[in-house]
Motif scaffolding. Structure first.
Motif, PDB file in Angstrom:
ATOM      1  N   THR A 170       0.825  -1.223   0.000  1.00  0.00           N
ATOM      2  CA  THR A 170       0.000   0.000   0.000  1.00  0.00           C
ATOM      3  C   THR A 170       0.851   1.261   0.000  1.00  0.00           C
ATOM      4  O   THR A 170       0.527   2.241  -0.668  1.00  0.00           O
ATOM      5  N   GLU A 179      -9.295 -11.312   4.777  1.00  0.00           N
ATOM      6  CA  GLU A 179      -9.219 -10.063   4.007  1.00  0.00           C
ATOM      7  C   GLU A 179     -10.025  -8.955   4.685  1.00  0.00           C
ATOM      8  O   GLU A 179      -9.648  -7.776   4.631  1.00  0.00           O
ATOM      9  N   ARG A 184      -7.869  -7.379   7.307  1.00  0.00           N
ATOM     10  CA  ARG A 184      -6.834  -6.565   6.663  1.00  0.00           C
ATOM     11  C   ARG A 184      -7.425  -5.236   6.191  1.00  0.00           C
ATOM     12  O   ARG A 184      -6.823  -4.179   6.342  1.00  0.00           O
ATOM     13  N   GLU A 185      -8.633  -5.298   5.627  1.00  0.00           N
ATOM     14  CA  GLU A 185      -9.306  -4.099   5.128  1.00  0.00           C
ATOM     15  C   GLU A 185      -9.659  -3.155   6.278  1.00  0.00           C
ATOM     16  O   GLU A 185      -9.544  -1.928   6.150  1.00  0.00           O
ATOM     17  N   THR A 186     -10.072  -3.719   7.405  1.00  0.00           N
ATOM     18  CA  THR A 186     -10.366  -2.896   8.584  1.00  0.00           C
ATOM     19  C   THR A 186      -9.122  -2.130   9.024  1.00  0.00           C
ATOM     20  O   THR A 186      -9.180  -0.923   9.296  1.00  0.00           O
ATOM     21  N   ARG A 199      -6.571  -1.330   7.206  1.00  0.00           N
ATOM     22  CA  ARG A 199      -6.228  -0.335   6.185  1.00  0.00           C
ATOM     23  C   ARG A 199      -7.131   0.892   6.307  1.00  0.00           C
ATOM     24  O   ARG A 199      -6.682   2.028   6.180  1.00  0.00           O
ATOM     25  N   ARG A 200      -8.418   0.634   6.588  1.00  0.00           N
ATOM     26  CA  ARG A 200      -9.378   1.740   6.717  1.00  0.00           C
ATOM     27  C   ARG A 200      -9.016   2.618   7.927  1.00  0.00           C
ATOM     28  O   ARG A 200      -9.015   3.847   7.836  1.00  0.00           O
TER      29      ARG A 200
END
Lengths: 158, 81
Positions: free
Chosen positions: A72, A146, A149-151, A153-154
């Protein structure tokens, strides 16, 4: 010490900053995070914490988090040291250093790393408080989740 | 065949040991090792839905094959940081 470590020794933020920043002059920012042992948890008066780790897997999980962050924030370099054993109130349990040409990336990668540590690194807190002790249990560790992981990143990009 | 079982945090406390060596019939999966462990120590079963597992210090699925000499770890929900 290498950029990733799980160690019973006291953590040294300045040493990790130097380790991460000495390899490049392209950086414009370093963000750091230090996690501390707090005197209160869920209404309990904490006496001290004991951290237990599955050391080889904890090191691998930390390396995985750094690889994820690099996807990212490609221009950002990270270091993470986590301590184990008995820690007194006020002592550092984890230090994270993120170096980048840009402060936004350094802050975000640093935040992402601590959120992911709490999700997937096999380390446990044994809390000793006034009147007893308890093993703290947070997330079921699953590096392939996933949604988790998205949490992370958010939260990092909020 | 022989496997080393590693247990951490409260699972270790419940078992009274962080490292056990057990004989299991071949072929075996992590599931096989877990079932024989909870037959021996039924208290551990409380973690069946929330634990993670690893073989030779690498996260794995319950269906993963286990070989002679492997180290199988059962990990309660983590709380580092």
């Amino acid at each position: 010490m290498p950029p990733v470590a799980v160690t019973p020794d006291p953590l040294d933020l300045q040493e990790l900053i130097e380790e991460i920043s000495r390899t490049s002059t392209a950086d414009g920012a370093i963000a750091s995070f230090v996690g501390l042992v707090r005197e209160e948890n869920q209404g309990r008066r904490v006496s001290y914490l004991e951290y237990e780790a599955y050391e080889p897997l904890a090191v691998r999980a930390l390396q995985l988090i750094i690889e994820e962050a690099r996807v990212t924030w490609a221009d950002t370099r990270l270091g993470v040291h986590h301590r184990t054993g008995r820690l007194e109130l006020g002592e550092a349990s984890i230090i994270i250093v993120a170096a980048s040409p840009h402060r936004a990336h350094a802050f975000a990668a640093c935040r992402y790393t601590i959120e992911r540590v709490k999700q997937i690194v096999p380390i446990w807190k044994h809390e000793h408080f006034e009147g007893g002790d308890v093993w703290l249990e947070g997330a079921t560790a699953d590096p392939d989740n996933e949604a988790a992981r998205e949490t992370a990143r958010r939260i990092a990009c909020a | 065949m022989r496997v080393t079982i590693r247990l951490f945090a409260r699972l270790r406390d419940l078992a009274g040991s962080g490292e056990l060596v057990r004989e299991v019939a071949s072929p075996a999966t992590i599931e096989t090792v877990w079932q024989s462990l909870v037959d021996e120590m039924p208290d551990l079963r409380a973690y069946e839905r929330t634990m993670s597992v690893a073989v030779n210090a690498d996260y794995a699925k319950m269906s993963a094959k286990v070989s002679d000499g492997d180290e199988v770890a059962f990990l309660p929900p983590v709380s580092g940081g």
